[in-house]
Enzyme design. Structure first.
Site, PDB file in Angstrom:
ATOM      1  N   GLU A   1       0.823  -1.206   0.000  1.00 36.05           N
ATOM      2  CA  GLU A   1       0.000   0.000   0.000  1.00 36.05           C
ATOM      3  C   GLU A   1       0.860   1.261   0.000  1.00 36.05           C
ATOM      4  O   GLU A   1       0.542   2.246  -0.678  1.00 36.05           O
ATOM      5  CB  GLU A   1      -0.935   0.003   1.213  1.00 36.05           C
ATOM      6  CG  GLU A   1      -1.957  -1.117   1.236  1.00 36.05           C
ATOM      7  CD  GLU A   1      -3.084  -0.913   0.239  1.00 36.05           C
ATOM      8  OE1 GLU A   1      -3.062   0.100  -0.487  1.00 36.05           O
ATOM      9  OE2 GLU A   1      -3.984  -1.767   0.193  1.00 36.05           O
TER      10      GLU A   1
ATOM     11  N   ASP B   1      -4.711  -9.362  -8.798  1.00 36.78           N
ATOM     12  CA  ASP B   1      -5.076  -8.419  -9.848  1.00 36.78           C
ATOM     13  C   ASP B   1      -3.915  -7.602 -10.416  1.00 36.78           C
ATOM     14  O   ASP B   1      -3.587  -7.684 -11.607  1.00 36.78           O
ATOM     15  CB  ASP B   1      -6.188  -7.488  -9.345  1.00 36.78           C
ATOM     16  CG  ASP B   1      -5.902  -6.886  -7.968  1.00 36.78           C
ATOM     17  OD1 ASP B   1      -4.841  -7.191  -7.393  1.00 36.78           O
ATOM     18  OD2 ASP B   1      -6.740  -6.108  -7.482  1.00 36.78           O
TER      19      ASP B   1
ATOM     20  N   GLU C   1     -19.097  -5.536  -2.950  1.00 36.98           N
ATOM     21  CA  GLU C   1     -17.726  -6.014  -2.770  1.00 36.98           C
ATOM     22  C   GLU C   1     -17.560  -7.429  -3.324  1.00 36.98           C
ATOM     23  O   GLU C   1     -16.478  -7.799  -3.792  1.00 36.98           O
ATOM     24  CB  GLU C   1     -17.347  -5.965  -1.288  1.00 36.98           C
ATOM     25  CG  GLU C   1     -15.886  -6.166  -1.009  1.00 36.98           C
ATOM     26  CD  GLU C   1     -15.016  -4.971  -1.379  1.00 36.98           C
ATOM     27  OE1 GLU C   1     -13.949  -4.823  -0.778  1.00 36.98           O
ATOM     28  OE2 GLU C   1     -15.387  -4.189  -2.270  1.00 36.98           O
TER      29      GLU C   1
ATOM     30  N   GLU D   1     -12.357   0.835  -9.784  1.00 36.81           N
ATOM     31  CA  GLU D   1     -11.944  -0.014 -10.905  1.00 36.81           C
ATOM     32  C   GLU D   1     -12.940  -0.006 -12.061  1.00 36.81           C
ATOM     33  O   GLU D   1     -12.543  -0.051 -13.233  1.00 36.81           O
ATOM     34  CB  GLU D   1     -11.711  -1.449 -10.413  1.00 36.81           C
ATOM     35  CG  GLU D   1     -10.436  -1.652  -9.617  1.00 36.81           C
ATOM     36  CD  GLU D   1     -10.548  -1.158  -8.189  1.00 36.81           C
ATOM     37  OE1 GLU D   1      -9.505  -1.056  -7.511  1.00 36.81           O
ATOM     38  OE2 GLU D   1     -11.685  -0.884  -7.735  1.00 36.81           O
TER      39      GLU D   1
END
Length: 759
Positions: free
Chosen positions: A73, A220, A314, A332
């Site tokens: 992150e 991803d 989600e 996204e």
């Protein structure tokens, strides 16, 4: 220079400066900043929280902090933000119009941060530890980290863009060398038959811990960075690897328009029957790959899910029902919409973008920003607004609608990182670091025993631990009903008659004594519920043990009857100034009273067409009650007798929240509850406290009780009727006593209602 879609970003920037700075993040419901250590921890998601607003970093931010952060992150959000800011500053300075004062200050800070992340890569495999202490590194006595053994594929494989850019900007190859080494190791550990990677890997041994494979959470951005590393750096090796992976994805995972996880060793075997929202980036990646048709198909599926639920849940099932109801304002889908429009110029995608923007304004906008959706079914909110919402969502929406003259540069000269920071393609001509030799590791035989979900931040995707039990209990009850147990005949003179389940009250001393005699113990759970357990050997007699068995059987049947229909959550919506319906609290339903799902408008105590009457304190209003002291149905009957039009019960278990506790349904008392004709909703302590805080600050608060949040349109010309605060009153009851020192009622007439704080 600005179009109408820029305005929300400007306004949010002002709100951040006014309410959040210098905290780590804005909490949009309570209009204050989230500070690490002062607010309740959200687990891994708090790991990157230490950097404030970018435009003030040069003045205020210091990186020499004793704080443990997520390597993944911090790299994509903070290091990427610094490098993207440096890229833009250099572009503006070179254009000769702005930032002539800039002397690479952001780049110097980026290198400082990069050096602080490097200790995480000190492993035999080259895969980074998931966390690092910015001051003490890893594995030192003061680091408080370095004991982790596993990381997700995306966590280790989403480093190359930022680290390579840092190396090429600074001329120091060490960062790119470490990022390439990690990517090489992941490539070597791919499953050679399927050419897929798992979700979680051991950073020391390279053994796959989670062997399910997809394109969503946990994997991803690994695929994303392979393709984008080729675009940014011009190294054919990255494109070759991506193409091999992509062929396997389209062969095994892609089932147009669905993208379903499989097992890496058995790729024809599905790993689950639901999809997570993070895979919504994939159509955009397919556009970069040039595979437009499946991108259009999957994007359309996602759009239909969005229209069905207003936002992408989600997680959602293959028949597009909600699997996990949260939506933390993920960008996204907007990202893929932007790339599809750039590739096709089809105005359809402008309409898609308008739908996204409209839904944000209608359902997520709150007085101090945009709040994450706790439940897309009810429209309830969560007090969070993640940094990716500003970094990505607004950026992609702005670019979707922007004209050429809205931008001072050509966006085609840049690549977007996974956090939508811009890095210049000119870096491909900068001397690169030598590629480290590939790891020569032999494949091991791995089993498929462990599929526990881990990172990044996938707590909301975990199945509820109670889910298997919820499946078994109705079956068990059905079997019991099909095969009833023989009646138990009591011998005369053996004491008091047995306690019936429908009469049981957990706060009745006589009932608790009867349970003890029957060998039944009462366990108070953390969420306020009680659990009954029988040990026949602890009963005072064999007959008492039989009574206990009958009581437990009746209780299971009563619970089964109450759970025949699992009711969905309900909503308490604050509709008065300054909220105007933008704050929605998740509420538990009651299994009696008015069914709010069959109400067109909900129970709204406000219409703006009548005056507030002081003739009665409860009549025609919604009563705010405390949990405890008597049955829920009894509370409902008490306030209904007083003339209330509804009730809200607030949990008395301090700290309880719908964030962590399962949905709570208020059961009846075992008797016929058809006489209860008003709605009663349940709020956990945290959500109830938001309502009480609104009362303290505004004195008069209007609410809407409904099955889900209603659309709210704010008209500044609408006159909102302001009632007067009413004096306090206590409910007199031997079985009900509100919490001291504050007692609350929702006050107002049936046509208009105010929540008024009554001390």
């Amino acid at each position: 220079m600005f179009n109408i879609y820029t305005l929300p970003l400007i306004l949010i920037g002002c709100v951040l400066q006014d309410h959040a700075y210098p905290a780590d993040e804005l909490m949009p419901l309570t209009c204050r900043g989230r500070v690490r250590g002062l607010e309740p921890s959200r687990g891994d998601v708090d790991d990157p929280l230490f950097l404030g607003m970018l435009w003030r970093v040069l003045k205020d931010v210091r990186l020499d902090n004793d704080v443990v952060v997520s390597v993944f992150e911090t790299n994509i959000r903070v290091l990427g933000g610094l490098l993207g800011g440096h890229s833009m500053a250099v572009m503006l300075k070179d254009a000769g119009h702005y930032m002539q004062w800039y002397q690479d200050e952001l780049l110097h800070m980026a290198k400082d941060l990069g050096l602080r992340l490097l200790p995480a890569f000190n492993t035999s495999s080259g895969l980074p530890y998931p966390r690092v202490n910015l001051k003490h590194g890893v594995r030192g006595p003061e680091s408080r980290t370095g004991t982790e053994t596993d990381t997700c594929t995306a966590c280790a494989g989403t480093i190359i863009l930022e680290f390579a850019a840092l190396s090429r900007f600074t001329g120091d190859p060490v960062f790119e060398v470490h990022a390439r080494r990690a990517l090489n190791f992941l490539w070597e550990k791919r499953q050679r038959n399927s050419n897929l990677v798992g979700t979680t890997i051991n950073i020391h041994s390279g053994e796959w811990v989670r062997r399910d494979s997809g394109v969503g959470a946990g994997i991803d951005s690994y695929y994303e960075y392979l393709l984008k590393a080729y675009i940014l750096l011009g190294d054919d090796l990255f494109l070759q690897r991506f193409n091999i992976h992509y062929a396997s994805i389209m062969k095994y995972i892609s089932q147009p328009p669905l993208l379903l996880d499989v097992h890496i060793h058995k790729p024809l075997l599905p790993a689950r029957t639901w999809m997570d929202s993070l895979l919504a980036f994939f159509p955009g990646l397919q556009v970069l790959k040039g595979d437009i048709r499946p991108a259009i198909e999957t994007h359309e599926m996602l759009y239909q899910v969005t229209k069905k639920h207003n936002f992408l849940p989600e997680a959602f099932t293959t028949d597009f029902r909600v699997h996990w109801a949260q939506h933390p304002l993920r960008p996204e889908f907007a990202e893929s919409t932007y790339f599809l429009y750039k590739a096709t110029k089809d105005p359809y995608y402008l309409e898609v973008g308008r739908t996204v923007l409209d839904n944000l304004n209608r359902f997520a906008r709150v007085p101090c920003g945009f709040a994450a959706m706790k439940d897309v079914r009810t429209g309830s909110h969560e007090d969070r607004m993640d940094s990716f919402f500003l970094a990505e969502m607004f950026k992609y929406l702005f670019l979707l609608f922007a004209e050429e003259d809205d931008l001072p540069f050509n966006v085609e000269d840049y690549i977007f990182t996974t956090e939508a920071h811009l890095l210049p393609l000119s870096l491909s001509t900068t001397p690169r670091a030598p590629s480290p030799p590939a790891n020569s590791t032999s494949e091991e035989e791995l089993d498929d025993s462990n599929f526990d979900w881990t990172c990044p931040n996938t707590r909301l995707l975990f199945p509820d631990p109670a889910f298997p039990r919820n499946l078994r209990d109705p079956i068990r009850s059905a079997v019991d009903k099909s095969c009833p147990r023989p009646a138990i005949h009591r011998e005369p003179g053996m004491g008091r008659p047995p306690l019936r389940a429908q009469d049981f009250m957990a706060n009745n001393p006589d009932h608790l004594e009867l349970l003890r005699r029957m060998g039944v113990s009462l366990i108070h759970l953390k969420d306020g519920r009680v659990q009954l357990v029988q040990h026949a050997t602890q009963a005072v007699s064999a007959v008492a043990a039989e009574d206990g068995m009958r009581f437990m059987q009746e209780m299971m049947e009563l619970s089964s009857q109450q759970q025949k229909e699992q009711l969905p959550p309900r909503a308490v919506q604050i509709i008065s100034h300054p909220f105007f319906g933008r704050v929605v609290l998740t509420a538990g339903p009651a299994q009696f009273g008015i069914d709010l799902s069959k109400s067109i408008t909900g129970v709204s105590p406000y219409s703006g067409c009548a005056e507030l009457s002081n003739a009665a304190f409860v009549q025609g209003r919604i009563a705010l009650l405390q949990r405890g002291q008597c049955m829920f149905a009894e509370k409902a009957r008490h306030i209904m007798k007083a003339g209330a039009i509804g009730g809200i019960v607030i949990d008395d278990n301090e700290g309880s929240s719908s964030d962590t506790a399962p949905l709570f349904q208020m059961a009846g008392d075992g008797r016929n509850t058809d006489d209860v004709t008003l709605p009663l909703l349940f709020l956990f302590y945290k959500e109830g406290n938001i309502l009480l805080e609104a009362l303290k600050e505004y004195r008069e608060v209007e609410v809407l009780l409904s099955d889900k949040a209603r659309d709210r349109v704010v008209d500044c010309n609408t006159s909102i009727f302001k009632g007067k605060p009413l004096p306090g009153i206590l409910l007199e009851s031997s079985k009900y006593r509100p919490l001291s020192p504050l007692h609350y009622f929702v006050c107002g007439r049936a046509a208009q209602c105010r929540l008024v704080l009554c001390k």
